[in-house]
Scaffold this motif. Structure first.
Motif, PDB file in Angstrom:
ATOM      1  N   LYS A   1       0.837  -1.212   0.000  1.00  0.00           N
ATOM      2  CA  LYS A   1       0.000   0.000   0.000  1.00  0.00           C
ATOM      3  C   LYS A   1       0.866   1.254   0.000  1.00  0.00           C
ATOM      4  N   ILE A   2       1.941   1.233   0.808  1.00  0.00           N
ATOM      5  CA  ILE A   2       2.821   2.399   0.857  1.00  0.00           C
ATOM      6  C   ILE A   2       3.495   2.590  -0.507  1.00  0.00           C
ATOM      7  N   GLU A   3       3.883   1.490  -1.123  1.00  0.00           N
ATOM      8  CA  GLU A   3       4.542   1.613  -2.433  1.00  0.00           C
ATOM      9  C   GLU A   3       3.580   2.180  -3.475  1.00  0.00           C
ATOM     10  N   ASP A   4       2.325   1.715  -3.456  1.00  0.00           N
ATOM     11  CA  ASP A   4       1.320   2.293  -4.364  1.00  0.00           C
ATOM     12  C   ASP A   4       1.200   3.787  -4.133  1.00  0.00           C
ATOM     13  N   LEU A   5       1.162   4.128  -2.843  1.00  0.00           N
ATOM     14  CA  LEU A   5       1.021   5.532  -2.479  1.00  0.00           C
ATOM     15  C   LEU A   5       2.192   6.359  -3.015  1.00  0.00           C
ATOM     16  N   MET A   6       3.380   5.782  -2.941  1.00  0.00           N
ATOM     17  CA  MET A   6       4.545   6.517  -3.437  1.00  0.00           C
ATOM     18  C   MET A   6       4.411   6.792  -4.931  1.00  0.00           C
ATOM     19  N   HIS A   7       3.914   5.798  -5.666  1.00  0.00           N
ATOM     20  CA  HIS A   7       3.691   6.020  -7.100  1.00  0.00           C
ATOM     21  C   HIS A   7       2.692   7.140  -7.327  1.00  0.00           C
ATOM     22  N   GLU A   8       1.635   7.156  -6.497  1.00  0.00           N
ATOM     23  CA  GLU A   8       0.622   8.213  -6.585  1.00  0.00           C
ATOM     24  C   GLU A   8       1.231   9.594  -6.352  1.00  0.00           C
ATOM     25  N   LEU A   9       2.139   9.631  -5.385  1.00  0.00           N
ATOM     26  CA  LEU A   9       2.665  10.941  -4.968  1.00  0.00           C
ATOM     27  C   LEU A   9       3.775  11.442  -5.887  1.00  0.00           C
ATOM     28  N   ALA A  10       4.462  10.508  -6.541  1.00  0.00           N
ATOM     29  CA  ALA A  10       5.573  10.907  -7.418  1.00  0.00           C
ATOM     30  C   ALA A  10       5.022  11.836  -8.495  1.00  0.00           C
ATOM     31  N   GLY A  11       5.832  12.751  -8.933  1.00  0.00           N
ATOM     32  CA  GLY A  11       5.340  13.737  -9.887  1.00  0.00           C
ATOM     33  C   GLY A  11       5.010  15.024  -9.158  1.00  0.00           C
ATOM     34  N   ASP A  12       4.065  14.913  -8.205  1.00  0.00           N
ATOM     35  CA  ASP A  12       3.748  16.098  -7.410  1.00  0.00           C
ATOM     36  C   ASP A  12       4.830  16.369  -6.371  1.00  0.00           C
ATOM     37  N   TYR A  13       5.425  15.304  -5.914  1.00  0.00           N
ATOM     38  CA  TYR A  13       6.450  15.450  -4.884  1.00  0.00           C
ATOM     39  C   TYR A  13       7.741  14.801  -5.375  1.00  0.00           C
ATOM     40  N   THR A  14       8.830  15.343  -4.917  1.00  0.00           N
ATOM     41  CA  THR A  14      10.115  14.675  -5.116  1.00  0.00           C
ATOM     42  C   THR A  14      10.317  13.773  -3.912  1.00  0.00           C
ATOM     43  N   ILE A  15      10.582  12.505  -4.152  1.00  0.00           N
ATOM     44  CA  ILE A  15      10.713  11.569  -3.041  1.00  0.00           C
ATOM     45  C   ILE A  15      12.114  10.967  -3.037  1.00  0.00           C
ATOM     46  N   VAL A  16      12.724  10.971  -1.872  1.00  0.00           N
ATOM     47  CA  VAL A  16      13.985  10.252  -1.707  1.00  0.00           C
ATOM     48  C   VAL A  16      13.749   9.188  -0.652  1.00  0.00           C
ATOM     49  N   ILE A  17      13.959   7.944  -1.014  1.00  0.00           N
ATOM     50  CA  ILE A  17      13.673   6.856  -0.086  1.00  0.00           C
ATOM     51  C   ILE A  17      14.929   6.044   0.188  1.00  0.00           C
ATOM     52  N   VAL A  18      15.174   5.815   1.477  1.00  0.00           N
ATOM     53  CA  VAL A  18      16.243   4.899   1.873  1.00  0.00           C
ATOM     54  C   VAL A  18      15.614   3.539   2.075  1.00  0.00           C
ATOM     55  N   THR A  19      16.228   2.530   1.524  1.00  0.00           N
ATOM     56  CA  THR A  19      15.695   1.193   1.765  1.00  0.00           C
ATOM     57  C   THR A  19      16.849   0.215   1.711  1.00  0.00           C
ATOM     58  N   HIS A  20      16.791  -0.846   2.508  1.00  0.00           N
ATOM     59  CA  HIS A  20      17.783  -1.866   2.221  1.00  0.00           C
ATOM     60  C   HIS A  20      17.114  -3.073   1.577  1.00  0.00           C
ATOM     61  N   ASN A  21      15.903  -2.824   1.107  1.00  0.00           N
ATOM     62  CA  ASN A  21      15.192  -3.841   0.350  1.00  0.00           C
ATOM     63  C   ASN A  21      15.354  -3.517  -1.139  1.00  0.00           C
ATOM     64  N   MET A  22      16.209  -4.305  -1.823  1.00  0.00           N
ATOM     65  CA  MET A  22      16.527  -3.977  -3.227  1.00  0.00           C
ATOM     66  C   MET A  22      15.334  -4.106  -4.136  1.00  0.00           C
ATOM     67  N   GLN A  23      14.484  -5.117  -3.844  1.00  0.00           N
ATOM     68  CA  GLN A  23      13.297  -5.280  -4.680  1.00  0.00           C
ATOM     69  C   GLN A  23      12.435  -4.023  -4.599  1.00  0.00           C
ATOM     70  N   GLN A  24      12.345  -3.472  -3.382  1.00  0.00           N
ATOM     71  CA  GLN A  24      11.550  -2.267  -3.222  1.00  0.00           C
ATOM     72  C   GLN A  24      12.131  -1.122  -4.056  1.00  0.00           C
ATOM     73  N   ALA A  25      13.430  -0.963  -3.973  1.00  0.00           N
ATOM     74  CA  ALA A  25      14.069   0.087  -4.768  1.00  0.00           C
ATOM     75  C   ALA A  25      13.763  -0.128  -6.253  1.00  0.00           C
ATOM     76  N   ALA A  26      13.871  -1.385  -6.689  1.00  0.00           N
ATOM     77  CA  ALA A  26      13.632  -1.684  -8.105  1.00  0.00           C
ATOM     78  C   ALA A  26      12.183  -1.398  -8.475  1.00  0.00           C
ATOM     79  N   ARG A  27      11.260  -1.688  -7.558  1.00  0.00           N
ATOM     80  CA  ARG A  27       9.839  -1.496  -7.863  1.00  0.00           C
ATOM     81  C   ARG A  27       9.450  -0.029  -7.914  1.00  0.00           C
TER      82      ARG A  27
END
Ligand SMILES: Nc1ncnc2c1ncn2[C@@H]1O[C@H](COP(=O)(O)OP(=O)(O)O)[C@@H](O)[C@H]1O
Ligand SMILES: [Mg+2]
Lengths: 313, 283
Positions: B208-234
């Motif tokens: 759900k959070i990842e979907d939300l990030m896609h929704e917010l991208a464009g309007d917001y600049t997002i910088v995310i730290v993750t140590h989950n590589m799949q998440q970064a790739a997605r």
């Protein structure tokens, strides 16, 4: 090559699982600790009983209602009256003054220590505060009478009694600042730093973070600190005996002398009253009332502390 | 010549490559030049130069302790709150040095929001959590509308609209994290920094959070730290890979190893260490 499981000889196993020695040290230690724990419980029970029994005798002669609502306290007169309200009002007046001093100053000190002070300042200030908590109350009492009343307050209020509620209340307030400050500071330091970060990250200032996030999050702990401070004030004896005088007076003027429940107990208990007399028994009735009030306050504070502990588990 | 020297040489030549990548970004929101962050004497992350693209999602990946959070916190000056933390190099926000003498960290944080690893909702009602930022910032306009809009934006409104006065602690972890995002949006930031926002969430809440990030991208600049590589790739458009290098004195310092479009970094990493990391051979 495989390793065979060890052959089990059932008799030997049974023997080896038995206790080797009776472990006497364990039992002795346990007994010592039980005694240590019992002493405080038994003392409390003993105190309660020794207060309750004479009180029952007292209340068989003075109706509880008359005791609680009477406005004249003259136990030493020939036809003495036993209305406790003057002592209660003296206690409440002095406690209220102490609270007005201790809560803002104690909370202010706690906010400063927990949110503003650098490590180095905190290392100096906290022990200093605890030194204040270690000063004997008799010293505070003389300071209230000899300095605060005689040197300071007479300048502002020329009509002030030498023994007065104001000076006792102010100094008592200073006496309980460490309790309020130290416990409030503990509660505020226990607030997770993530909450502060969350507030700062939204563009809040230090003051906004302290008042809008940290204090609400620590509120039940802070209130518990207040309650504990107040119950210390209610039970305090030496300062009021020395600085507020020994005259029971139902009055709302803090410039007058007043007697509190504690100072009545101290003064009457120090005199040589006949053991079976009404004056003697009245000490226990007042003590019982005081015990009930402080007990109730402590229960409230324990509940509050427990509630605030639950929040972050 | 030993292997270490060789790899240092490779890394040095790669730092040129990194620079090429960062020039590609038009109108960057952040421009970092030789940024290092210290805790006291300890240099937690060393000499980072990169640009962050506007309206995109940039992911910082790398093993634990390589300074990702440290670098992220320097973007909204959260490190100012840590005694002894300091920064060298230049970190510009739309061309303005974020650490310039006239810059007020509080103003910075109003424009650059942050979401943390553990959902740090305040012990207040759901409504008051979202209203907190606008209140402390004295934002003008209708607070109710702003709260509704922010919760809607964070995909939480439908779940909480009947319980706005309830304690935020009554929400699940995933809902709490979306509440924190709503709280952040309510201040109307331009950038949202997220430090492992899904680390404490289950897979459904994470999705759900990842979907939300896609929704917010464009309007917001997002910088995310993750140590989950799949998440970064997605989720991300660009990815920066960091790792910790050990110096001669035996101290570990975070370094930027490789930075580029996410697809490129995951499909054709230039640096051997990046390849090892994303293929799970290291870290
Ligand atoms: N507040 C701090 N004080 C001192 N050292 C810190 C602090 N925070 C992080 N560090 C150190 O800085 C290095 C990088 O930490 P961090 O940025 O949290 O890494 P990551 O987020 O990549 O796991 C680690 O060695 C860590 O121990
Ligand atoms: Mg981290």
């Amino acid at each position: 090559m495989t390793i065979a499981a060890p052959q089990i000889n059932e008799d030997e196993l049974r023997r080896s699982l038995r206790q080797m020695s009776p472990r006497r040290g364990e039992a002795i230690m346990r007994a010592i600790l039980v005694v240590a724990a019992s002493v405080s419980i038994l003392t409390t029970v003993g105190i309660v009983l020794s207060i309750v029994i004479p009180s029952i005798e007292f209340f068989s002669e003075v109706p509880v209602w008359d005791f609680l609502t009477g406005t004249v306290w003259t136990p030493l007169f020939a036809n003495g009256e036993f209305g406790v309200l003057p002592l209660v009002s003296g206690t409440l007046m002095i406690t209220a003054i102490a609270t007005v001093v201790a809560i803002p100053l104690g909370l202010g000190a706690a906010i400063y220590l927990s949110e503003y002070a650098s490590m180095r300042v905190r290392k100096v200030l906290k022990p200093t505060l605890e030194v204040l908590a270690g000063i004997p109350t008799v010293v505070f009492g003389f300071f209230a009478l000899e300095f605060l009343t005689r040197v300071v307050l007479v300048r502002f209020f020329p009509s002030i009694d030498i023994f007065n509620a104001l000076s006792a209340g102010l100094i008592m307030g200073i006496m309980i600042i460490p309790t309020v400050a130290s416990l409030s500071e503990d509660a505020m330091s226990a607030v997770p730093s993530g909450l502060r970060d969350g507030s700062y990250a939204l563009g809040a200032s230090k003051r906004q973070t302290a008042t809008d996030v940290v204090i609400p999050a620590a509120l039940s702990g802070i209130v518990a600190a207040f309650v504990l401070g107040i119950s210390r004030a209610i039970g305090e004896t030496m300062i009021v005996t020395i600085a507020a005088g020994l005259e029971p007076r139902l009055s709302f003027n803090p410039l007058e002398g007043m007697q509190t429940m504690t100072s009545y107990i101290a003064a009457a208990g120090a005199g040589d009253l006949a053991t079976g007399s009404m004056e003697y028994k009245s000490i226990f009735a007042v003590a019982l009332l005081l015990f009930i009030i402080t007990f109730a306050m402590n229960m409230i504070s324990i509940r509050l502390v427990r509630r605030y502990r639950q929040v972050y588990q | 010549m030993n292997e270490l020297d060789a790899s240092i040489r490779i890394a040095e030549s790669l730092s040129e490559t990194r620079h090429e990548v960062s020039i590609d970004i038009p109108n960057p929101v952040f421009t970092l030049n030789g940024v290092s962050v210290y805790y006291g004497e300890y240099e937690a992350i060393r000499d980072v130069s990169l640009d962050i693209a506007q309206g995109e999602i940039t992911a910082f990946i790398g093993p634990s302790g390589c300074g990702k959070s440290t670098l992220l916190r320097s973007f909204n000056r959260m490190n100012d709150l840590i005694v002894g933390a300091r920064i060298t190099g230049r970190l510009a926000y739309h061309g303005t040095d974020l650490y310039g003498p006239e810059v007020d960290p509080i103003e910075v944080r109003r424009r650059i929001g942050m979401v943390f690893q553990k959902p740090n909702v305040f012990p207040k009602s759901i409504y008051d959590n979202v209203a907190y930022g606008p209140r402390v910032n004295k934002t003008k306009g209708n607070l109710d509308d702003l709260v509704e809009e922010s919760l809607t934006r964070a995909a939480l409104w439908d779940e909480v609209k009947d319980n706005l006065k309830k304690s935020a602690y009554a929400l699940s972890g995933g809902q709490q994290q979306r509440l924190v995002i709503a709280r952040c949006i309510a201040v109307r930031p331009e950038v949202i920094l997220m430090d492992e926002p899904c680390a404490s969430l289950d897979p459904i809440a994470t999705a759900k959070i990842e979907d939300l990030m896609h929704e917010l991208a464009g309007d917001y600049t997002i910088v995310i730290v993750t140590h989950n590589m799949q998440q970064a790739a997605r989720v991300s458009d660009r990815t920066a890979f960091f790792t910790a290098e050990v110096d001669d004195a035996g101290e570990r310092h975070g370094r930027l190893i490789e930075y580029g479009p996410t697809r490129q970094l995951f499909s054709a990493p230039v640096d051997q260490r990046t390849e090892d990391y994303i293929s799970g051979r290291f870290g």
